[in-house]
Design a protein around this motif. Structure first.
Motif, PDB file in Angstrom:
ATOM      1  N   LEU A 186     -10.484 -19.534  15.848  1.00 43.16           N
ATOM      2  CA  LEU A 186     -10.577 -18.402  15.070  1.00 43.16           C
ATOM      3  C   LEU A 186     -11.613 -17.496  15.564  1.00 43.16           C
ATOM      4  CD1 LEU A 186      -9.876 -16.826  12.534  1.00 43.16           C
ATOM      5  CD2 LEU A 186     -11.695 -18.005  11.412  1.00 43.16           C
ATOM      6  N   ILE A 187     -12.952 -18.016  15.928  1.00 46.91           N
ATOM      7  CA  ILE A 187     -13.919 -17.220  16.652  1.00 46.91           C
ATOM      8  C   ILE A 187     -13.427 -16.593  18.072  1.00 46.91           C
ATOM      9  CG2 ILE A 187     -16.378 -17.065  17.477  1.00 46.91           C
ATOM     10  CD1 ILE A 187     -16.955 -19.127  15.409  1.00 46.91           C
ATOM     11  N   ARG A 188     -12.937 -17.376  18.811  1.00 50.72           N
ATOM     12  CA  ARG A 188     -12.423 -17.080  20.011  1.00 50.72           C
ATOM     13  C   ARG A 188     -11.277 -15.924  20.188  1.00 50.72           C
ATOM     14  NH1 ARG A 188     -15.226 -19.577  23.985  1.00 50.72           N
ATOM     15  NH2 ARG A 188     -15.889 -21.679  23.584  1.00 50.72           N
ATOM     16  N   ARG A 189     -10.686 -16.101  19.079  1.00 53.38           N
ATOM     17  CA  ARG A 189      -9.688 -15.126  19.123  1.00 53.38           C
ATOM     18  C   ARG A 189      -9.926 -13.942  18.437  1.00 53.38           C
ATOM     19  NH1 ARG A 189      -5.186 -15.610  14.260  1.00 53.38           N
ATOM     20  NH2 ARG A 189      -6.909 -14.788  13.323  1.00 53.38           N
ATOM     21  N   ASP A 190     -10.957 -13.791  17.317  1.00 51.87           N
ATOM     22  CA  ASP A 190     -11.292 -12.601  16.696  1.00 51.87           C
ATOM     23  C   ASP A 190     -12.530 -12.076  16.925  1.00 51.87           C
ATOM     24  OD1 ASP A 190      -8.915 -12.899  15.587  1.00 51.87           O
ATOM     25  OD2 ASP A 190      -9.634 -13.615  13.781  1.00 51.87           O
ATOM     26  N   CYS A 195     -15.395  -4.927  13.450  1.00 48.98           N
ATOM     27  CA  CYS A 195     -15.440  -5.200  12.024  1.00 48.98           C
ATOM     28  C   CYS A 195     -16.036  -6.378  11.551  1.00 48.98           C
ATOM     29  CB  CYS A 195     -14.390  -4.678  11.354  1.00 48.98           C
ATOM     30  SG  CYS A 195     -12.844  -5.538  11.496  1.00 48.98           S
ATOM     31  N   ILE A 196     -15.765  -7.401  12.195  1.00 46.77           N
ATOM     32  CA  ILE A 196     -16.206  -8.640  11.709  1.00 46.77           C
ATOM     33  C   ILE A 196     -17.921  -8.712  11.366  1.00 46.77           C
ATOM     34  CG2 ILE A 196     -16.438 -11.286  12.167  1.00 46.77           C
ATOM     35  CD1 ILE A 196     -13.856 -10.578  12.004  1.00 46.77           C
ATOM     36  N   ALA A 197     -18.206  -8.891  10.096  1.00 49.01           N
ATOM     37  CA  ALA A 197     -19.574  -8.928   9.730  1.00 49.01           C
ATOM     38  C   ALA A 197     -19.847 -10.505   9.290  1.00 49.01           C
ATOM     39  CB  ALA A 197     -19.601  -8.282   8.163  1.00 49.01           C
ATOM     40  N   GLY A 198     -19.033 -11.439   9.088  1.00 52.63           N
ATOM     41  CA  GLY A 198     -19.560 -12.776   8.999  1.00 52.63           C
ATOM     42  C   GLY A 198     -18.427 -13.687   8.832  1.00 52.63           C
ATOM     43  N   TRP A 199     -18.870 -14.963   9.191  1.00 53.84           N
ATOM     44  CA  TRP A 199     -17.794 -15.896   9.496  1.00 53.84           C
ATOM     45  C   TRP A 199     -18.065 -17.004   8.365  1.00 53.84           C
ATOM     46  CZ3 TRP A 199     -14.439 -14.776  13.170  1.00 53.84           C
ATOM     47  CH2 TRP A 199     -14.829 -14.101  14.158  1.00 53.84           C
ATOM     48  N   GLY A 200     -16.963 -17.309   7.526  1.00 58.24           N
ATOM     49  CA  GLY A 200     -17.187 -17.960   6.363  1.00 58.24           C
ATOM     50  C   GLY A 200     -16.592 -19.691   6.744  1.00 58.24           C
ATOM     51  N   LEU A 222     -21.909 -24.824  15.529  1.00 62.71           N
ATOM     52  CA  LEU A 222     -20.863 -24.277  16.160  1.00 62.71           C
ATOM     53  C   LEU A 222     -20.768 -22.645  16.217  1.00 62.71           C
ATOM     54  CD1 LEU A 222     -18.109 -24.985  17.768  1.00 62.71           C
ATOM     55  CD2 LEU A 222     -17.141 -24.591  15.579  1.00 62.71           C
ATOM     56  N   ILE A 223     -20.710 -22.014  15.003  1.00 64.95           N
ATOM     57  CA  ILE A 223     -20.379 -20.559  14.829  1.00 64.95           C
ATOM     58  C   ILE A 223     -22.036 -20.081  15.635  1.00 64.95           C
ATOM     59  CG2 ILE A 223     -20.509 -18.705  13.239  1.00 64.95           C
ATOM     60  CD1 ILE A 223     -19.280 -20.556  11.350  1.00 64.95           C
ATOM     61  N   HIS A 224     -22.992 -20.572  15.483  1.00 61.75           N
ATOM     62  CA  HIS A 224     -24.195 -19.827  16.259  1.00 61.75           C
ATOM     63  C   HIS A 224     -24.175 -20.068  17.464  1.00 61.75           C
ATOM     64  CE1 HIS A 224     -26.733 -20.263  12.069  1.00 61.75           C
ATOM     65  NE2 HIS A 224     -26.454 -19.146  12.133  1.00 61.75           N
ATOM     66  N   ARG A 225     -23.451 -21.045  18.060  1.00 66.51           N
ATOM     67  CA  ARG A 225     -23.263 -21.249  19.404  1.00 66.51           C
ATOM     68  C   ARG A 225     -22.246 -20.105  20.065  1.00 66.51           C
ATOM     69  NH1 ARG A 225     -22.969 -26.719  18.638  1.00 66.51           N
ATOM     70  NH2 ARG A 225     -20.839 -26.723  19.103  1.00 66.51           N
ATOM     71  N   LEU A 226     -21.113 -19.862  19.313  1.00 69.33           N
ATOM     72  CA  LEU A 226     -20.035 -18.981  19.660  1.00 69.33           C
ATOM     73  C   LEU A 226     -20.260 -17.381  19.547  1.00 69.33           C
ATOM     74  CD1 LEU A 226     -17.065 -21.170  18.893  1.00 69.33           C
ATOM     75  CD2 LEU A 226     -18.070 -20.942  21.014  1.00 69.33           C
ATOM     76  N   ASP A 227     -21.045 -17.186  18.473  1.00 69.80           N
ATOM     77  CA  ASP A 227     -21.346 -15.861  18.064  1.00 69.80           C
ATOM     78  C   ASP A 227     -22.681 -15.288  17.243  1.00 69.80           C
ATOM     79  OD1 ASP A 227     -19.552 -13.295  17.896  1.00 69.80           O
ATOM     80  OD2 ASP A 227     -20.180 -13.382  15.970  1.00 69.80           O
ATOM     81  N   ASP A 228     -22.995 -14.224  17.095  1.00 67.87           N
ATOM     82  CA  ASP A 228     -24.397 -14.045  16.625  1.00 67.87           C
ATOM     83  C   ASP A 228     -24.099 -13.251  15.262  1.00 67.87           C
ATOM     84  OD1 ASP A 228     -23.371 -11.506  17.326  1.00 67.87           O
ATOM     85  OD2 ASP A 228     -24.996 -10.910  18.860  1.00 67.87           O
TER      86      ASP A 228
END
Length: 269
Positions: A186-190, A195-200, A222-228
């Motif tokens: 999901l993260i690598r795609r989007d 507009c992304i403000a957060g990953w749930g 995982l999320i912190h490694r892939l995006d800020d």
């Protein structure tokens, strides 16, 4: 010998005109090997992506010049700085109040696979109400929806379809492996969408505890490694809860949650 490759990066303004272009540069790497090249483009006149009106959208275009011809790839983006602290969000270093609603894609004719035209109609109405942020509840936004939100100036909280999952399943290693795999995809795609403000990582699940803690920590790391951008979960309202390791908690005020452990205030009965 490795083939002779060259590349050029262009920045196109919202009108589609070339605003900046790098020189054509040699690119050398061994055949059949993956090579990563980071190019920083100085462009001080870029206009920031804002929540008001319809923000400016730019296009980054990469051209790879190979012996067999030209290969082009492009991606649209906005220039946005998004920060979260104990007082809330800052958008482009300005404190902003997010007026957010939960959006459930559940059309009576199409279910959760509504055509982009219907989603665009929903987003237009949402924007006209003065809303500036959307939580796509119990599921993730499609790329088409995120593209619309980029162009309309709507922030989006998007999440895995992990809904009312009991603690013992959240703590199961196979479930964690499946969820981390889906979240990475999901993260690598989007993550290219402004507009992304957060990953749930879940909706109406229990707050972090000794049984489900491994799920929370694995997904958050995982999320912190892939995006800020911030990591959140939507959890039932409770008088006491532990938010760590989450960056943000969405409290769901609903009397129907199976995990609600006390009476709701009379104002929402």
């Amino acid at each position: 010998d490795a083939p002779d490759y060259k590349y050029q990066i262009q920045l196109l303004n919202p009108s589609g005109q070339v605003a900046y272009a790098t020189d054509t540069t040699n690119l050398v790497f061994p055949e059949r090997k993956i090579s990563k090249k980071v190019v920083r483009i100085p462009y001080p006149d870029i206009k920031l992506w804002e929540l008001t009106g319809f923000p400016e959208i730019y296009t980054a275009q990469a051209t790879l010049i190979r012996p067999d011809g030209l290969h082009r790839s492009s991606a649209k983006f906005g220039a946005l700085t998004l920060n979260l602290d104990e007082k809330g969000f800052k958008v482009n270093n300005v404190r902003r109040k997010l007026k957010c609603i939960s959006y459930l894609n559940a059309d009576p004719n199409y279910g959760n696979a509504s055509p982009s035209e219907l989603v665009a109609m929903d987003l237009k109405l949402i924007k006209e109400l003065g809303i500036n942020a959307i939580r796509v509840a119990q599921g993730s936004a499609t790329p088409d929806m995120l593209d619309l939100c980029d162009r309309m100036g709507l922030l989006v909280f998007t999440e895995l379809p992990v809904f009312q999952v009991p603690d013992d399943i959240l703590g199961d290693e196979d479930f964690i492996n499946s969820a981390t795999g889906q979240m990475e995809e999901l993260i690598r795609r989007d993550r290219r969408f402004t507009c992304i403000a957060g990953w749930g990582i879940g909706s109406e699940i229990n707050p972090p505890n000794s049984t489900n803690g491994r799920y929370y920590s694995a997904l958050t790391d995982l999320i912190h490694r892939l995006d800020d951008r911030p990591v959140y979960a939507a959890i039932p309202f409770s008088k006491t809860f532990r938010a760590a390791p989450l960056d943000l908690v969405i409290l769901e005020l609903t009397k129907y949650s199976p995990y609600l452990d006390h009476e709701l205030p009379s104002a929402i009965d």
